[in-house]
Design a protein around this motif. Structure first.
Motif, PDB file in Angstrom:
ATOM      1  N   LEU A 211       0.825  -1.205   0.000  1.00 26.25           N
ATOM      2  CA  LEU A 211       0.000   0.000   0.000  1.00 26.25           C
ATOM      3  C   LEU A 211       0.863   1.260   0.000  1.00 26.25           C
ATOM      4  CD1 LEU A 211      -2.985   0.647  -0.067  1.00 26.25           C
ATOM      5  CD2 LEU A 211      -2.974   0.793   2.436  1.00 26.25           C
ATOM      6  N   ALA A 212       1.963   1.245   0.732  1.00 29.09           N
ATOM      7  CA  ALA A 212       2.866   2.395   0.743  1.00 29.09           C
ATOM      8  C   ALA A 212       3.470   2.628  -0.640  1.00 29.09           C
ATOM      9  CB  ALA A 212       3.967   2.185   1.781  1.00 29.09           C
ATOM     10  N   LEU A 213       3.862   1.536  -1.317  1.00 32.62           N
ATOM     11  CA  LEU A 213       4.401   1.659  -2.673  1.00 32.62           C
ATOM     12  C   LEU A 213       3.349   2.223  -3.618  1.00 32.62           C
ATOM     13  CD1 LEU A 213       6.487   1.135  -4.899  1.00 32.62           C
ATOM     14  CD2 LEU A 213       5.669  -1.228  -5.004  1.00 32.62           C
ATOM     15  N   ALA A 214       2.116   1.715  -3.519  1.00 34.11           N
ATOM     16  CA  ALA A 214       1.043   2.208  -4.387  1.00 34.11           C
ATOM     17  C   ALA A 214       0.809   3.697  -4.182  1.00 34.11           C
ATOM     18  CB  ALA A 214      -0.237   1.423  -4.113  1.00 34.11           C
ATOM     19  N   ASN A 215       0.875   4.146  -2.949  1.00 33.14           N
ATOM     20  CA  ASN A 215       0.673   5.580  -2.678  1.00 33.14           C
ATOM     21  C   ASN A 215       1.779   6.419  -3.296  1.00 33.14           C
ATOM     22  OD1 ASN A 215      -1.670   5.089  -1.236  1.00 33.14           O
ATOM     23  ND2 ASN A 215      -0.625   4.984   0.747  1.00 33.14           N
ATOM     24  N   GLN A 216       3.007   5.918  -3.272  1.00 32.72           N
ATOM     25  CA  GLN A 216       4.111   6.654  -3.893  1.00 32.72           C
ATOM     26  C   GLN A 216       3.952   6.708  -5.412  1.00 32.72           C
ATOM     27  OE1 GLN A 216       8.059   5.564  -2.675  1.00 32.72           O
ATOM     28  NE2 GLN A 216       7.505   5.367  -0.517  1.00 32.72           N
ATOM     29  N   LEU A 217       3.525   5.613  -5.995  1.00 31.81           N
ATOM     30  CA  LEU A 217       3.312   5.601  -7.447  1.00 31.81           C
ATOM     31  C   LEU A 217       2.215   6.574  -7.835  1.00 31.81           C
ATOM     32  CD1 LEU A 217       3.531   1.745  -8.064  1.00 31.81           C
ATOM     33  CD2 LEU A 217       5.151   3.462  -8.906  1.00 31.81           C
ATOM     34  N   ARG A 218       1.144   6.555  -7.065  1.00 29.12           N
ATOM     35  CA  ARG A 218       0.017   7.444  -7.370  1.00 29.12           C
ATOM     36  C   ARG A 218       0.446   8.906  -7.270  1.00 29.12           C
ATOM     37  NH1 ARG A 218      -6.003   6.521  -4.819  1.00 29.12           N
ATOM     38  NH2 ARG A 218      -7.164   7.629  -6.464  1.00 29.12           N
ATOM     39  N   ALA A 219       1.275   9.221  -6.287  1.00 28.69           N
ATOM     40  CA  ALA A 219       1.766  10.588  -6.138  1.00 28.69           C
ATOM     41  C   ALA A 219       2.637  11.001  -7.319  1.00 28.69           C
ATOM     42  CB  ALA A 219       2.546  10.717  -4.831  1.00 28.69           C
ATOM     43  N   ALA A 220       3.267  10.015  -7.966  1.00 26.09           N
ATOM     44  CA  ALA A 220       4.118  10.294  -9.130  1.00 26.09           C
ATOM     45  C   ALA A 220       3.330  10.294 -10.437  1.00 26.09           C
ATOM     46  CB  ALA A 220       5.234   9.267  -9.200  1.00 26.09           C
ATOM     47  N   GLY A 221       1.996  10.137 -10.364  1.00 30.51           N
ATOM     48  CA  GLY A 221       1.168  10.153 -11.559  1.00 30.51           C
ATOM     49  C   GLY A 221       1.053   8.819 -12.265  1.00 30.51           C
ATOM     50  N   ILE A 222       1.389   7.744 -11.568  1.00 30.98           N
ATOM     51  CA  ILE A 222       1.307   6.402 -12.145  1.00 30.98           C
ATOM     52  C   ILE A 222       0.208   5.625 -11.417  1.00 30.98           C
ATOM     53  CG2 ILE A 222       2.535   4.232 -12.538  1.00 30.98           C
ATOM     54  CD1 ILE A 222       5.122   5.817 -12.646  1.00 30.98           C
ATOM     55  N   THR A 223      -0.724   5.083 -12.174  1.00 31.71           N
ATOM     56  CA  THR A 223      -1.847   4.353 -11.587  1.00 31.71           C
ATOM     57  C   THR A 223      -1.416   2.962 -11.140  1.00 31.71           C
ATOM     58  OG1 THR A 223      -3.424   5.527 -12.998  1.00 31.71           O
ATOM     59  CG2 THR A 223      -4.171   3.456 -12.011  1.00 31.71           C
ATOM     60  N   PRO A 224      -1.616   2.603  -9.874  1.00 34.55           N
ATOM     61  CA  PRO A 224      -1.338   1.228  -9.451  1.00 34.55           C
ATOM     62  C   PRO A 224      -2.413   0.280  -9.994  1.00 34.55           C
ATOM     63  CG  PRO A 224      -1.308   2.747  -7.579  1.00 34.55           C
ATOM     64  CD  PRO A 224      -1.956   3.467  -8.727  1.00 34.55           C
TER      65      PRO A 224
END
Length: 325
Positions: A211-224
Motif C-alpha cells: 500500500l505504501a508503494l502504491a501511494n508513492q506511485l500514485r503521487a508520481a502520476g502512475i496508476t497502481p
C-alpha cells in the motif's frame, strides 16, 4: 484422476524401447528433438536460453516442447520455432498424443529426471539431463548426465549448458512472440502492475508495504494496477486498495496478463512466474526476493540487457526450504 495407468504404460514402454538408445552419430542430421518436463510457469519460461540454443544448433530439426496446459498458450506463436504439446501427467489421452509424436533423435529433460522415462517411452534415442537426481531410479533412462556447477549460476543459463558450445545470443522480443490479447478496462494513463501473489507465503510481501508503494506511485502520476493469480484474491483484499485502482485477480489468461505487462511502465512482484513473464515482455521489473536467491532466479546472462532489478537480503536467515532438484 489417478496417474497410475499413465505411469504403468510409461514404464513399460520405456523399458521396451531402451535397447533402441543410441547417441546421434557424428555428421548425421538430428531431425526431431523433445524437451520434456512438467515445470511451473516461471521455470518453463526459464527454458528460453535452451530453446534458443537448440534453434541455433539444429535450425532444421523439428523441436517439440511439453508444457502444462495452462502455460501452453504462451507458445502459440512458436517461440524459437518450436511446437508446444500440452501435457498433463494425469491424463492418459495426453500421454497417448505424446507417444504418437515419437520417435525422437534427442530429448532434454528438466526439473525432474522421471521425465527421462517419459521421453524414452516416446521413443527418444538419446536423453540428456542433469546428474544425481533422487531417488536413483529417476536417472536410469538418462544417457548423458551433466553435473551441476560448483558455483551458483542463473537457472536459465544453466539449462542452456545441457547443450555444449557457446551461449545463445541474448534475448530479443522477436524470439518469443506472444499471442495477441485484449485486457478489459486497461488504464489509458501510465500504470504500474503490482502482482502480489506467489507460490508460497514465504515469498509474499507485507500488505502495508504494498500500500505504501502504491501511494508513492500514485503521487508520481502512475496508476497502481493490482494483480494476483486464481485463489490469491484474498491477498489484494487484505491490502484493501482504493476502489478506483484496477484489480485483475485470477481473471486473466496468461496471454492477457502478458498484454497487461506489455503496456505497463513498471512491474513489481515477488520472485514468481510473473517476474519471468516480465522478462519476455521487456517490462521494467523490480523482483522482490525472500527465501529465494537472485543468483539463481534473476536475469542471468541471457536477460542481462533487460530493465530488471532484483531486491534481496544478502544473508537471509531462513533459506532452508526443500531443494528444487
Amino acid at each position: 484422476m489417478s496417474r497410475l495407468p499413465a505411469r504403468l504404460l510409461t514404464v513399460a514402454l520405456a523399458v521396451a524401447k531402451t535397447p533402441l538408445r543410441r547417441a546421434p552419430a557424428a555428421g548425421q542430421p538430428v531431425r526431431r528433438i523433445l524437451v520434456a518436463h512438467h515445470l511451473l510457469l516461471g521455470d518453463t519460461l526459464l527454458l528460453a536460453p535452451l530453446l534458443a540454443k537448440l534453434a541455433e544448433r539444429y535450425p532444421d530439426a523439428e523441436r517439440v516442447v511439453l508444457a502444462r496446459p495452462g502455460v501452453a498458450s504462451l507458445f502459440a506463436a512458436r517461440p524459437y520455432g518450436c511446437r508446444v504439446l500440452a501435457y498433463d501427467p494425469r491424463k492418459l489421452a495426453d500421454l497417448r498424443l505424446l507417444l504418437a509424436e515419437g520417435p525422437f533423435d534427442l530429448a532434454y529433460v528438466l526439473g525432474d529426471n522421471r521425465y527421462a522415462w517419459l521421453a524414452r517411452a516416446a521413443g527418444a534415442r538419446w536423453i540428456v539431463g542433469f546428474a544425481q537426481d533422487r531417488p536413483g531410479w529417476k536417472n536410469w533412462m538418462v544417457d548423458e548426465a551433466h553435473p551441476f556447477p560448483a558455483a551458483p549460476v542463473a537457472l536459465a543459463d544453466l539449462t542452456a549448458d545441457l547443450l555444449p558450445g557457446a551461449a545463445p545470443l541474448p534475448f530479443s522480443t522477436t524470439d518469443w512472440p506472444l499471442p495477441d490479447a485484449t485486457v478489459p478496462n486497461r488504464p489509458q494513463t501510465p500504470y504500474a502492475v503490482l502482482h502480489v501473489g506467489a507460490s508460497t507465503p514465504l515469498k509474499q510481501w507485507p500488505s502495508q508495504r504494498w500500500l505504501a508503494l502504491a501511494n508513492q506511485l500514485r503521487a508520481a502520476g502512475i496508476t497502481p494496477v493490482w494483480s494476483a493469480g486464481k485463489g490469491e484474491e484474498k491477498l489484494v483484499a487484505a491490502i484493501n486498495p482504493p476502489a478506483d485502482q484496477p484489480r485483475y485477480c485470477g481473471n486473466l489468461s496468461l496471454p492477457e496478463l502478458a498484454a497487461l505487462l506489455r503496456g505497463a511502465q513498471l512491474l513489481v512482484c515477488p520472485d514468481t512466474g510473473v517476474a519471468h513473464l516480465g522478462k519476455l515482455t521487456r517490462t521494467p521489473t523490480v523482483a522482490l526476493f525472500g527465501p529465494g536467491t537472485a543468483a539463481i532466479y534473476g536475469a542471468g546472462v541471457y536477460w542481462q540487457s533487460g530493465l530488471y532489478r532484483a531486491l534481496t537480503v544478502a544473508d537471509f536467515p531462513c533459506r532452508d526450504q526443500p531443494l528444487l532438484f
